[in-house]
Design a protein around this motif. Sequence first.
Motif, mmCIF file in Angstrom:
data_model
loop_
_atom_site.group_PDB
_atom_site.id
_atom_site.type_symbol
_atom_site.label_atom_id
_atom_site.label_comp_id
_atom_site.label_asym_id
_atom_site.label_seq_id
_atom_site.Cartn_x
_atom_site.Cartn_y
_atom_site.Cartn_z
ATOM 1 N N GLY A 137 57.423 -11.989 -44.864
ATOM 2 C CA GLY A 137 56.269 -12.775 -44.434
ATOM 3 C C GLY A 137 55.074 -11.900 -44.148
ATOM 4 N N PRO A 138 53.946 -12.517 -43.815
ATOM 5 C CA PRO A 138 52.711 -11.757 -43.615
ATOM 6 C C PRO A 138 52.829 -10.840 -42.394
ATOM 7 C CG PRO A 138 52.396 -14.062 -42.985
ATOM 8 C CD PRO A 138 53.743 -13.968 -43.605
ATOM 9 N N ALA A 139 52.640 -9.560 -42.609
ATOM 10 C CA ALA A 139 52.843 -8.603 -41.523
ATOM 11 C C ALA A 139 51.675 -7.646 -41.390
ATOM 12 C CB ALA A 139 54.142 -7.838 -41.756
ATOM 13 N N SER A 140 50.493 -8.086 -41.846
ATOM 14 C CA SER A 140 49.308 -7.239 -41.711
ATOM 15 C C SER A 140 49.013 -6.963 -40.249
ATOM 16 C CB SER A 140 48.084 -7.921 -42.329
ATOM 17 O OG SER A 140 48.024 -7.666 -43.701
ATOM 18 N N LEU A 141 49.379 -7.901 -39.397
ATOM 19 C CA LEU A 141 49.078 -7.754 -37.983
ATOM 20 C C LEU A 141 49.633 -6.436 -37.440
ATOM 21 C CD1 LEU A 141 47.753 -9.354 -35.671
ATOM 22 C CD2 LEU A 141 50.053 -9.916 -34.958
ATOM 23 N N GLN A 142 50.868 -6.112 -37.830
ATOM 24 C CA GLN A 142 51.484 -4.878 -37.339
ATOM 25 C C GLN A 142 51.185 -3.690 -38.243
ATOM 26 O OE1 GLN A 142 52.987 -7.762 -37.938
ATOM 27 N NE2 GLN A 142 54.384 -8.341 -36.295
ATOM 28 N N HIS A 143 51.024 -3.958 -39.560
ATOM 29 C CA HIS A 143 50.975 -2.833 -40.499
ATOM 30 C C HIS A 143 49.674 -2.705 -41.275
ATOM 31 C CE1 HIS A 143 55.195 -1.807 -39.835
ATOM 32 N NE2 HIS A 143 55.366 -3.090 -39.690
ATOM 33 N N GLY A 144 48.737 -3.609 -41.045
ATOM 34 C CA GLY A 144 47.447 -3.479 -41.703
ATOM 35 C C GLY A 144 47.469 -3.888 -43.161
ATOM 36 N N SER A 145 46.582 -3.256 -43.930
ATOM 37 C CA SER A 145 46.402 -3.580 -45.332
ATOM 38 C C SER A 145 47.723 -3.489 -46.097
ATOM 39 C CB SER A 145 45.393 -2.594 -45.925
ATOM 40 O OG SER A 145 45.190 -2.839 -47.281
ATOM 41 N N GLU A 146 47.911 -4.398 -47.037
ATOM 42 C CA GLU A 146 49.013 -4.403 -48.004
ATOM 43 C C GLU A 146 50.287 -5.097 -47.537
ATOM 44 O OE1 GLU A 146 49.513 -0.463 -49.660
ATOM 45 O OE2 GLU A 146 47.508 -0.528 -50.509
ATOM 46 N N ALA A 147 50.426 -5.392 -46.238
ATOM 47 C CA ALA A 147 51.681 -6.016 -45.782
ATOM 48 C C ALA A 147 51.627 -7.531 -46.011
ATOM 49 C CB ALA A 147 51.935 -5.679 -44.326
ATOM 50 N N ILE A 148 51.435 -7.923 -47.278
ATOM 51 C CA ILE A 148 51.286 -9.338 -47.601
ATOM 52 C C ILE A 148 52.643 -10.023 -47.761
ATOM 53 C CG2 ILE A 148 50.486 -10.911 -49.427
ATOM 54 C CD1 ILE A 148 48.003 -9.148 -49.678
ATOM 55 N N ALA A 149 53.524 -9.431 -48.559
ATOM 56 C CA ALA A 149 54.834 -10.055 -48.785
ATOM 57 C C ALA A 149 55.801 -9.752 -47.648
ATOM 58 C CB ALA A 149 55.430 -9.557 -50.091
ATOM 59 N N GLY A 150 55.608 -8.631 -46.985
ATOM 60 C CA GLY A 150 56.509 -8.246 -45.909
ATOM 61 C C GLY A 150 56.617 -6.747 -45.781
ATOM 62 N N VAL A 151 57.628 -6.339 -45.040
ATOM 63 C CA VAL A 151 57.789 -4.921 -44.728
ATOM 64 C C VAL A 151 59.247 -4.526 -44.921
ATOM 65 C CG1 VAL A 151 57.566 -3.174 -42.916
ATOM 66 C CG2 VAL A 151 55.989 -5.083 -42.983
ATOM 67 N N ILE A 152 59.462 -3.389 -45.523
ATOM 68 C CA ILE A 152 60.799 -2.805 -45.575
ATOM 69 C C ILE A 152 60.744 -1.602 -44.653
ATOM 70 C CG2 ILE A 152 62.492 -1.656 -47.058
ATOM 71 C CD1 ILE A 152 61.814 -3.670 -49.168
ATOM 72 N N ALA A 153 61.369 -1.747 -43.498
ATOM 73 C CA ALA A 153 61.269 -0.706 -42.473
ATOM 74 C C ALA A 153 62.566 0.105 -42.490
ATOM 75 C CB ALA A 153 61.042 -1.339 -41.114
ATOM 76 N N ILE A 154 62.418 1.372 -42.807
ATOM 77 C CA ILE A 154 63.582 2.251 -42.902
ATOM 78 C C ILE A 154 63.592 3.185 -41.704
ATOM 79 C CG2 ILE A 154 64.527 4.178 -44.261
ATOM 80 C CD1 ILE A 154 63.317 2.461 -46.691
ATOM 81 N N THR A 155 64.770 3.320 -41.111
ATOM 82 C CA THR A 155 64.917 4.247 -40.002
ATOM 83 C C THR A 155 65.805 5.381 -40.478
ATOM 84 O OG1 THR A 155 64.861 2.359 -38.539
ATOM 85 C CG2 THR A 155 65.581 4.432 -37.572
ATOM 86 N N SER A 156 65.363 6.590 -40.266
ATOM 87 C CA SER A 156 66.207 7.699 -40.681
ATOM 88 C C SER A 156 66.693 8.554 -39.529
ATOM 89 C CB SER A 156 65.500 8.546 -41.742
ATOM 90 O OG SER A 156 64.250 8.940 -41.275
ATOM 91 N N HIS A 157 66.262 8.258 -38.272
ATOM 92 C CA HIS A 157 66.849 9.058 -37.199
ATOM 93 C C HIS A 157 67.956 8.296 -36.551
ATOM 94 C CE1 HIS A 157 62.502 8.944 -35.769
ATOM 95 N NE2 HIS A 157 62.555 10.035 -36.462
ATOM 96 N N ALA A 158 68.828 9.030 -35.939
ATOM 97 C CA ALA A 158 69.889 8.373 -35.188
ATOM 98 C C ALA A 158 70.334 9.235 -34.035
ATOM 99 C CB ALA A 158 71.061 8.117 -36.106
#
Lengths: 714, 176
Positions: A137-158
Motif C-alpha cells: 500500500g501507499p507508504a510515502s508517508l514513512q519512506h518518501g518518494s517512490e513508495a507507491i506500491a509498498g515497501v520491502i523492508a529487509i533486516t540484516s542485523h540480529a
Amino acid sequence: MRMKRLLFALYALTAAAAAFAQPPDSAAHTYDLDEVTVTGSAAAARRQLQPLSTLHAPKDYVMENRSNSLMNSIEKLPGVSAFQVGQGFSKPVIRGLGFNRLVVTENGIKQQEQQWGTDHGLELDQHGVEQVEVLKGPASLQHGSEAIAGVIAITSHAWRDSDGLTGAVLLNGGSNNRLLGGSGNVHYQKNGKFVEARATYQSFESYSIPADSFTYLTYIYPVHNRRLKNTAGREADALLQAGLRTGDYEASMLVSNVHEKTGFFAGASGLPFLINMDDNGRYRDIGLPYHSANHLKAILNQNLSLSNRGKLTLDLGYQHNLRQEYSPPHTHGFGAVPEGNLEVEMRLQTASMNAAWEGRSPAGSTLRAGINAEYQRNRVGGYMFLLPEFEQLTAGAFAVGRISIYEALTATAGLRYDGGAMHVHPYEGREGYFAVPELQKRDGSASFMAGMAYQPHPAWDLKANVGKSFRLPGVSEYASNGISHTMMRYEQGDSALRAEASYQLDLHAGFKRRWSDAFVGSLTAAVSLFGSYSPSFIFLNPTGDFSPLPEAGQTYRYVQSKASRFGGEAEAAVDFARIFRLAAAAEYVHATDVESGFPIAFTPPLSVVGELSVRRGKLLLFADSRVALACRYAAPQRRVARNELATPGYSLLDASITLGIPARKGSRCVATLALQVQNIFDVKHYKHLSFYRRLNLPEIGRNFLLSVQIPINT
Amino acid sequence: MRTVKKICCYAHLLAGMAFVAAACSNDDKDTTGPVITLEEPVDGDTVAAGSKHGVHIEFDLADESGLNTFKIDIHSGAGHSHESQAKAAETSDWSFLKTYDEAKGLKNHHVHVHSDSIWANATLGDYHFGISATDVHGNESTVWRTIKVVDPSEAGEEHEHSHDDDDDEDHAHEGE
C-alpha cells in the motif's frame, strides 16, 4: 504560504492525538497472519496496529523457499512477484508495480539500483537476510518518494537470545544451471555487544530451458543443447556488522559489498546473430554482452530511549553503486567505432539520513515525527549515452499519530511534505544525437494517510486505509535521450514532467483461530483489496515514429497520463491432524491507462499458489523435518500494453524436503539438509514479468536445489 | 478461453470488486503491430556490389487500426565486432535507411521500392535487411532477413534480369 498551511495541519494532528488520549489499551492479543507466529513479539503487535496489510517472511521462511535469488525465494507471498532477470537475479514487484514505484530498505535505508531497468536485479545477499517484511500500500508517508506500491523492508542485523559464538556454514547447489555456492557467517555476542561477519559466493552456468528453438521477429533460432547461451553469472558478497546496547542507547552498523556479474543472451542487446548461438561447450563462461554491478554500502542505525519522553532514532547510510554494461560497439552510422567494450558505466553515490522522534502517551497513543534526506551524485562513462550526470537532493518531513479510539480500534493518520532539486549536467552528444541540455529541476509533493485497524473479536483483524503517495520523476524520465539496446527502442525524456501522485484505498480482513485437541488445529484466512488512481502516471509511450538511427527502433517518449489499478489477494491456510498444513493464496491486478484505454505493461497475471506440507519434530532418524508439495498456477495475461507480448498461462509443480540431522537421538541438529525440485515436469512456460519475455524465450526448466546448513554452536 | 474467463470472474467475486464486466472482457484494444508480408528479398538473396538498382524490395502491410510509418533498414551484419573493422580498410560497409510516411492512415498498403545503389567498394558478405512498421497507436512489428552483397562476377544473371524489369515501375504502389 503552503508551508504555513502544512505546519498548521501538523499542529492540528498533534493536538488531535493528545485530545484523544484514552484509557490503557488492553488489546494484547497477537493474532498474527504469518505462517510462523511470533506470539507476543513487538513486531507482530506493530503489524497488527498497522492499517495496511503486511506480510512477514522470517529467516526460516526464506530458507525453506530458497530459490536462485531473494525475490524468487519470497515471490509466493500473496501480492509479491519477482521480475526475472535471467537466473540468479530478480527485482521485486508489489501488485504489478516495481522499479521506481516501490521501495526496498535494508535496516531502514533505501536501497539504490531499484530505479534501474529490466536488465538489473536487486543487489542484496539473500543469505544475510534475517527477515523480510512487506508492506502493501501507499507508504510515502514513512519512506518518501517512490513508495507507491509498498515497501520491502529487509533486516540484516540480529541480536541473539543468549551470549556466545554462533554461526553457520551453508553449501548449496542447483542442477539446472549447475549452481555452486556457499555462505558462511560467525556471530559473537557478549555483554550487550555483537560482531558478525559473513561471506557469500555463487557461480552458475547458462541455464537450461525445455525447448530446442524459439521464434523471434519471424526467425526461428536454435537453442543448442537446450542451454540458453551466455546466461551464466557470478556473485560475491561480504558483510561486516556490529552492535552495541548500553542502557538507553542502542546502535548497530553494517558495511557490505555485493558484486554481481552476469552474461546476457545474444538477443538481449541488438539483434541476435546465429553465430552467437553456437554452442562452445563452455557454459560457465561469461561473454559479451554482460553486466557487472558492485554495490558498497555502509549503514549506521542509532536509537536513544528518552524514558518517558519517547525515543529518538537516527539512521545514516552511504551507498556506492558501480554499474557497467559491456557490449561490442555499434557504429550507428557515426563513422569510427569507439574503443573498448564498455558500453555504459554509472557511478552513483548516495548519502541518506532518517531522523525521527516517537512519543507515547500513557494511554498508548503514539506520535512519530521526523525528517528524511537523500543526496545523490551520478557520474557516467562508456561509449554509449544512456543517462546524463546529475546531482539530486531530496528532503521531507512527516508526522504520524496513532490513537486508540477504544480498546480494539486504533486510528492512524499522518502528513508529509517532500521537496527535491536536481541538477542535470549537459551532454553535448554526437553529431546532433543524444544531446541533453543542462537542466535544473525543482519539484515537491505532499502525501498523507488515514487508516484504522479494528479487532472486533480476537479472531478478527480488520483494516482500512486511504493514502496518497508520490514519486519525483527520475533523471531518466527527465533527460533520457538514447537507444536502449535491451528494449531496441529510442527513449526520450521530458523535462516538463511533474511529480507522479497516486491515491489508494486499501481494505483488509483477516481471520485466525486455533483449537486445541481438535482435528483442525488452526484456520487462518485473509482478503486484501485495493483500488488506486493516479492523475499523473509516468510511462514510456510509443510515438509511432522511427528514430533515424539504425536498429534504434521506434521513438518512445515519457508522458503522463491517468491510470487506475485495482485488485487484491486472498489467502487461507488450515492446520489439521497435528502435522499437516494446507495453504493457498491468490493474487490479481488490473491496471489501465484510462486516457488511452490501453493496459499497463508488466502487470502480473492472476496467479494461485497451493501448498500441502507435513512438519514433524521427528521423522525416522531425522529431527525438525518438513515435506511439501506446491503448485503454482498463472493464468494467461492477455491484457498487455502496446508492443508487449501476451503470455500464455501455466501450472508448475514443486516439491521440497527439509531434514534436520541430529548428532545422536534426541540431541540438537548438527546439520539441516534441504532438497527442492522446482518445475518437476519440466514444463515449458513463459513468465510475463521477465527480461527475456520480449525475446519469446521460455523460462527455466526442471531444477533440483540442494543445500546443507551446518550450524556452529558453542 | 472460457476457463480463463471463468477464473478471472471467480477472482473478481473473490475480490468483491464492482467492475467485473470491465475486467473479464478482453478490452478489445489493438496491441499488435501491422502484419508485414515480405515477398522480396527472401533470406539468403544476393545482390552485386556496385549494383545501380540496389536491393529490390516488395512487401505488403496490413493493420486493422490503420498504418502509421514504415522503415527499411539495411546494414552490414558483420559490423558488430572489432574484427570486421580491421579488415574493412579498403572496403566500406554499405547501408540504407529510409522511413516512409506514404501509408499513413491506410489499412492495407503494397510497397515496391529499390534501395539506393550499392557502392562498388561495399564490404562483401552478410547484410541485415529489416522492415519495421507501426500503426496509429504505436504498435510495431519487424521482419528481418539476411542478404548477401557479393562480387559482381558471382551475381546470378536472373537477379540482374529482374532488376531490368523493374525499371519502368513506380517507386512505390498503393495496394487495395
